[in-house]
Write an enzyme that holds these catalytic residues in place. Structure first.
Site, PDB file in Angstrom:
ATOM      1  N   HIS A  90     -47.092  11.832 -48.145  1.00  0.00           N
ATOM      2  CA  HIS A  90     -46.631  11.276 -46.863  1.00  0.00           C
ATOM      3  C   HIS A  90     -45.135  11.535 -46.625  1.00  0.00           C
ATOM      4  O   HIS A  90     -44.785  12.169 -45.618  1.00  0.00           O
ATOM      5  CB  HIS A  90     -46.998   9.794 -46.783  1.00  0.00           C
ATOM      6  CG  HIS A  90     -46.359   9.072 -45.660  1.00  0.00           C
ATOM      7  ND1 HIS A  90     -46.614   9.388 -44.336  1.00  0.00           N
ATOM      8  CD2 HIS A  90     -45.447   8.069 -45.641  1.00  0.00           C
ATOM      9  CE1 HIS A  90     -45.894   8.591 -43.559  1.00  0.00           C
ATOM     10  NE2 HIS A  90     -45.178   7.785 -44.326  1.00  0.00           N
ATOM     11  N   HIS A 104     -37.927   7.515 -47.176  1.00  0.00           N
ATOM     12  CA  HIS A 104     -38.029   6.452 -46.174  1.00  0.00           C
ATOM     13  C   HIS A 104     -38.893   5.260 -46.574  1.00  0.00           C
ATOM     14  O   HIS A 104     -38.690   4.166 -46.063  1.00  0.00           O
ATOM     15  CB  HIS A 104     -38.475   7.027 -44.819  1.00  0.00           C
ATOM     16  CG  HIS A 104     -39.955   7.239 -44.691  1.00  0.00           C
ATOM     17  ND1 HIS A 104     -40.579   8.389 -45.071  1.00  0.00           N
ATOM     18  CD2 HIS A 104     -40.930   6.427 -44.225  1.00  0.00           C
ATOM     19  CE1 HIS A 104     -41.880   8.289 -44.845  1.00  0.00           C
ATOM     20  NE2 HIS A 104     -42.124   7.097 -44.327  1.00  0.00           N
ATOM     21  N   GLU A 130     -39.064   0.012 -49.030  1.00  0.00           N
ATOM     22  CA  GLU A 130     -40.124  -0.847 -48.516  1.00  0.00           C
ATOM     23  C   GLU A 130     -41.252  -1.025 -49.538  1.00  0.00           C
ATOM     24  O   GLU A 130     -41.730  -2.133 -49.751  1.00  0.00           O
ATOM     25  CB  GLU A 130     -40.684  -0.207 -47.231  1.00  0.00           C
ATOM     26  CG  GLU A 130     -41.867  -0.912 -46.616  1.00  0.00           C
ATOM     27  CD  GLU A 130     -41.461  -2.045 -45.695  1.00  0.00           C
ATOM     28  OE1 GLU A 130     -40.255  -2.295 -45.564  1.00  0.00           O
ATOM     29  OE2 GLU A 130     -42.373  -2.672 -45.122  1.00  0.00           O
ATOM     30  N   ASP A 131     -41.656   0.063 -50.162  1.00  0.00           N
ATOM     31  CA  ASP A 131     -42.906   0.044 -50.935  1.00  0.00           C
ATOM     32  C   ASP A 131     -42.758   0.145 -52.447  1.00  0.00           C
ATOM     33  O   ASP A 131     -43.749   0.102 -53.162  1.00  0.00           O
ATOM     34  CB  ASP A 131     -43.818   1.207 -50.483  1.00  0.00           C
ATOM     35  CG  ASP A 131     -44.245   1.061 -49.038  1.00  0.00           C
ATOM     36  OD1 ASP A 131     -44.150  -0.063 -48.512  1.00  0.00           O
ATOM     37  OD2 ASP A 131     -44.668   2.061 -48.425  1.00  0.00           O
ATOM     38  N   ASP A 189     -42.685   9.813 -39.131  1.00  0.00           N
ATOM     39  CA  ASP A 189     -43.491   8.906 -39.961  1.00  0.00           C
ATOM     40  C   ASP A 189     -44.755   8.486 -39.211  1.00  0.00           C
ATOM     41  O   ASP A 189     -45.870   8.563 -39.710  1.00  0.00           O
ATOM     42  CB  ASP A 189     -42.610   7.697 -40.307  1.00  0.00           C
ATOM     43  CG  ASP A 189     -43.367   6.594 -41.026  1.00  0.00           C
ATOM     44  OD1 ASP A 189     -44.064   6.905 -42.009  1.00  0.00           O
ATOM     45  OD2 ASP A 189     -43.247   5.422 -40.605  1.00  0.00           O
ATOM     46  N   ASP A 216     -53.990  21.845 -12.719  1.00  0.00           N
ATOM     47  CA  ASP A 216     -53.156  22.337 -13.815  1.00  0.00           C
ATOM     48  C   ASP A 216     -53.729  21.932 -15.172  1.00  0.00           C
ATOM     49  O   ASP A 216     -53.008  21.606 -16.081  1.00  0.00           O
ATOM     50  CB  ASP A 216     -51.718  21.851 -13.669  1.00  0.00           C
ATOM     51  CG  ASP A 216     -51.627  20.349 -13.504  1.00  0.00           C
ATOM     52  OD1 ASP A 216     -52.687  19.706 -13.419  1.00  0.00           O
ATOM     53  OD2 ASP A 216     -50.508  19.827 -13.467  1.00  0.00           O
TER      54      ASP A 216
HETATM   55 MN    MN Z   1     -43.960   5.967 -43.971  1.00  0.00          MN
END
Ligand code: MN
Length: 582
Positions: free
Chosen positions: A56, A80, A84-85, A146, A267
């Site tokens: 990811h 990133h 957080e994780d 993300d 279109d």
């Molecule tokens: Mn993420």
């Protein structure tokens, strides 16, 4: 082992692309180090798909590399989710990778706290999100990359979470991508969210456009050689001509506006012509019009007048061979890249230019970019709306609804919500202009102040010194900024009046009128019916389409003045009334 090799290959692709963009070897070394750190941090985690988690952050970093962003953004893309994780802290990031990367990772981590549920008013978090936008747009770009990867892998997520994430994508992220001018990302995010939010509509559309799409595609494929041949007769050799199918979700919205009649959409597929320079853009347009009849009102010169999000191109729809309406989009390579990558296209260019031996591309000033008027606007809003509910309301109306774009007499483009009026326009230009607005001209014609503006209108506000906003304006203004300023100004006016009432109450009434026989007689009748003494009546006609009637009266109380104004407004021909204490 296999998986590891796959991931190493993606990393190598990233490094290769960075080298091609002009990144120095030191930057590549940083990214390698970041990759190792992130792999180690996530080593015990798996994606919902069962893949190792690192796929990811790698996908996010790859997307950011494709957008030709700086090394800090790519590194922060890899990191990133670590704070957080995983066990890693923002201090770990700072120690290993410095302040700037830590700042970006922290920004993304903050955005991760945001949960938009559609019905809830999660105002505080949304406010934080938008402050992050104003602070550094790179944080938003990481978050967009993300989200795009998460949407691509949304099938693996629990059913009840799917809808929420898709809705958030549609309502928050896609409009953000649009505002940043990243049209391609906007279209992709919408198409990814579409089947989760409107499953029936999505499958209906797929079924019902399949044949039409095929027909159109075949037709365009027959058309392109004809076009090329005709262009060469004019000495025009475009860099590229290709067919471009409309994104599903934007097609769906267009169909909604046309009673779901697919035959009315001309279109479905546009022909995109990429040429060398601006001169060739216009030459190409001329060549197309020489060959086929253009449809009036469908010729759009976004080169002379770019869209507020920076989009540039020439558009025209013509009656093509076989009598089929066909849209052409003509642009230079630079414009094409801008349309695909938005404002990041400019950063990428400037980085390439400033790639110095020290290798410190400068991103300072991004948030202060004067061209990004809406970033400024967000900051203003934050100052104005201390109440989070009110702030969210203002964002919903002013930010996410459909927009119209109108001109000031000087040719500046203002971005307003659909249904906006000259009063909204006036307050967006300046609060003094709003407060003293007495009339408006749209495309050189006098209009009423509650006139509904359309895209492309040239709006001029006629002002009057000492004028105050009218309570009635609150009935029709569309922007919360205007509403807020009108309320404030009226309140101030009342306080002023209350003070003046003690010392005496000679009042000057100013009536904007559409003149007719007997109007003045009716006006004086209303005033005498209220047993109010009229001291003088004059009219001002200089520089006016309609005269302004100025009446001096004396009233004892504020309610009696309000009652009089209420009655006078009902007189046929009286357009607007303002008063001031004489
Ligand atoms: Mn993420």
């Amino acid at each position: 082992m296999d998986v590891k090799r796959t991931n190493d290959k993606i990393l190598n692709d990233i490094l290769k692309k960075m080298r091609e963009t002009g990144h120095a070897e030191a930057n590549l070394a940083l990214i390698k180090r970041t990759y190792e750190f992130a792999t180690e941090a996530h080593k015990d985690q798996k994606r919902k798909s069962g893949e190792p988690y690192i796929v990811h952050p790698l996908a996010v970093a790859e997307r950011l590399t494709n957008m030709k962003l700086d090394k800090e953004t790519i590194a922060a893309g890899l990191l990133h989710d670590t704070v957080e994780d995983t066990e890693r802290t923002i201090d770990d990031i700072r120690k290993n990778f410095g302040d700037e990367i830590a700042f970006l990772v922290e920004g993304v981590t903050k955005l991760d706290q945001i949960r938009y549920k559609g019905t809830e008013r999660n105002a505080e978090n949304l406010r934080k999100m938008f402050l992050a936008v104003a602070e550094d747009i790179r944080v938003v770009l990481i978050k967009l990359a993300d989200r795009q990867h998460n949407m691509e892998t949304l099938e693996h997520v629990a059913p009840e979470k799917k809808r929420r994430i898709a809705l958030e994508t549609l309502e928050i992220y896609a409009p953000l991508a649009y505002r940043l001018g990243i049209g391609e990302t906007k279209g992709q995010l919408e198409d990814l969210a579409f089947p989760y939010i409107y499953p029936q509509e999505h499958s209906w559309l797929k079924d019902h456009t399949k044949d039409t799409f095929e027909d159109r595609k075949n037709y365009i494929e027959r058309l392109i050689p004809v076009v090329k041949n005709e262009f060469s007769k004019e000495g025009l050799y475009p860099i590229d001509i290709h067919a471009r199918a409309k994104h599903y979700y934007s097609l769906y919205k267009k169909l909604l506006a046309h009673g779901m009649d697919i035959d009315k959409i001309h279109d479905l597929i546009a022909v995109r012509v990429v040429v060398k320079n601006i001169e060739d853009c216009y030459k190409t347009l001329g060549a197309i019009h020489k060959l086929w009849k253009p449809i009036p009102g469908r010729i759009k010169d976004y080169i002379a007048i770019p869209k507020p999000n920076g989009y540039r191109s020439l558009h025209t729809t013509i009656f093509g061979p076989e009598g089929k309406m066909t849209e052409f989009q003509i642009r230079t390579l630079e414009m094409h890249q801008e349309a695909e990558n938005g404002i990041t296209a400019h950063w990428a260019y400037s980085e390439a230019k400033t790639e110095s031996p020290k290798n410190t591309p400068s991103f300072s000033g991004i948030a202060r970019n004067k061209n990004l008027a809406w970033v400024q606007q967000l900051r203003e809003w934050h100052k104005e709306f201390q109440n989070p509910e009110e702030f969210l309301e203002s964002l919903k109306i002013d930010f996410f609804k459909n927009r119209i774009f109108v001109f000031t007499p000087k040719g500046e483009v203002l971005d307003l919500p659909e249904g906006a009026t000259p009063v909204d326009f006036a307050y967006q230009v300046h609060s003094t202009i709003g407060d003293t607005a007495a009339g408006a001209k749209v495309n050189s014609k006098m209009v009423s102040l509650d006139y509904r503006l359309s895209s492309g209108d040239v709006v001029e506000i006629l002002t009057q010194k000492n004028k105050r906003p009218n309570q009635d304006w609150l009935e029709f203004v569309k922007t919360s900024g205007a509403r807020k300023k009108i309320t404030t100004s009226i309140r101030k006016g009342r306080e002023h009046f209350a003070f003046a009432k003690k010392t005496g109450s000679s009042v000057e009434l100013r009536l904007n009128i559409k003149d007719r026989i007997g109007l003045l007689k009716d006006v004086s009748q209303v005033i005498s019916d209220q047993k109010i003494n009229m001291k003088s009546v004059t009219s001002e006609t200089k520089n006016r389409l309609y005269p302004l009637i100025v009446i001096q009266i004396s009233v004892k109380t504020k309610p009696s003045l309000e009652k009089l104004i209420f009655r006078l407004k009902k007189v046929n021909g009286v357009e607007e009334i303002n008063y001031k204490l004489a």
